[in-house]
Design a protein around this motif. Structure first.
Motif: not given
Length: 88
Positions: A51-55
């Protein structure tokens, strides 16, 4: 472990109740260095890293929350590996 919100533009000004009203991620912080009285270097991990990877990119900012209260602001310095770990 705490919750955190990635800063996306000027959300503080346009979203009522932000950051408490934003999608929150469970974040793990481990202090690695005390820089001065108000600044620390930490390793950051996420309970659900995908969930954090794209940011995750150098310069990305996070707001760390305890309930609705902001307790810290972080800036990503280095992203380490595909699982989304970082140092701030």
């Amino acid at each position: 472990m705490a919750t955190a919100v990635f800063v996306q533009g000027s959300e503080e000004e346009v979203r009522p109740g932000w950051p408490a009203s934003a999608d929150q991620l469970s974040v793990l912080l481990q202090e690695t260095e005390r820089l001065d009285e108000g600044h620390r270097r930490c390793l950051v991990g996420f309970l659900v890293p995908e969930l954090a990877a794209p940011h995750m990119r150098p310069g990305a900012e996070l707001v760390v929350l305890e309930g609705p209260r902001t307790v810290a602001r972080l800036r990503i310095e280095t992203v380490r590996g595909p699982e989304g770990g970082a140092s701030v």
